[in-house]
Enzyme design. Sequence first.
Site, mmCIF file in Angstrom:
data_model
loop_
_atom_site.group_PDB
_atom_site.id
_atom_site.type_symbol
_atom_site.label_atom_id
_atom_site.label_comp_id
_atom_site.label_asym_id
_atom_site.label_seq_id
_atom_site.Cartn_x
_atom_site.Cartn_y
_atom_site.Cartn_z
ATOM 1 N N ARG A 1 0.819 -1.202 0.000
ATOM 2 C CA ARG A 1 0.000 0.000 0.000
ATOM 3 C C ARG A 1 0.854 1.253 0.000
ATOM 4 O O ARG A 1 1.958 1.248 0.538
ATOM 5 C CB ARG A 1 -0.939 0.020 1.196
ATOM 6 C CG ARG A 1 -0.164 0.049 2.482
ATOM 7 C CD ARG A 1 -0.641 -0.744 3.642
ATOM 8 N NE ARG A 1 -0.974 -2.099 3.384
ATOM 9 C CZ ARG A 1 -1.664 -2.841 4.209
ATOM 10 N NH1 ARG A 1 -2.076 -2.339 5.326
ATOM 11 N NH2 ARG A 1 -1.936 -4.067 3.951
ATOM 12 N N ASP A 22 -1.016 3.432 4.775
ATOM 13 C CA ASP A 22 -1.914 2.702 5.664
ATOM 14 C C ASP A 22 -1.983 3.477 6.969
ATOM 15 O O ASP A 22 -0.943 3.813 7.548
ATOM 16 C CB ASP A 22 -1.377 1.288 5.899
ATOM 17 C CG ASP A 22 -2.321 0.442 6.726
ATOM 18 O OD1 ASP A 22 -3.549 0.592 6.587
ATOM 19 O OD2 ASP A 22 -1.833 -0.396 7.516
#
Length: 178
Positions: free
Chosen positions: A102, A105
């Site tokens: 990601r 986060d």
Amino acid sequence: MEIRFFENRPGSTRVAVALGSNLGNRLENLRSGVERVRAVICDAVVSSAYETRPMYVEAQPPFLNACLAGTTGLAPRALLARLQEAESAAGRVRLDPCCGPRTLDLDILLYGDLVLCEPELTIPHPRMRERAFVLVPLAEIAPEWEVPAAGSGETVETVAALAGRVDRAGVRQTCLTL
């Protein structure tokens, strides 16, 4: 540096948020995340950044992780919504929200001494007690914060005590200021 909370501010609750990134310019992603979070968390103190090995799904790039603590007037679900907006603004796509790569986060770790278990939100964060990449940076800024007991067999313990027992292998401080 230990965080000092303004406990007596009416309508405010102390909160701790974990930040992580393993895609793109990880350090800039964290810095951007800090700025976005500061829009909803006052008196924010931010830990150093730590490079960490991925947990659970190891076939992905290493993470940079940090923690931020301060106070907010937002309710837990409203805070979660704002954090998810910040993740989206940073380009996060939720293909595998649990363990995949990601850009940014943001997780609520602690919200005062609240214990909450709902399908979309669990406080304290359900896996924070096993995660060095959370406990090490959080202990840097809030070592005396007592983590409520949320599950069977858990006891109320300080962040420092939990951080002292977690395996720190694969957690390396990389940047002192975000």
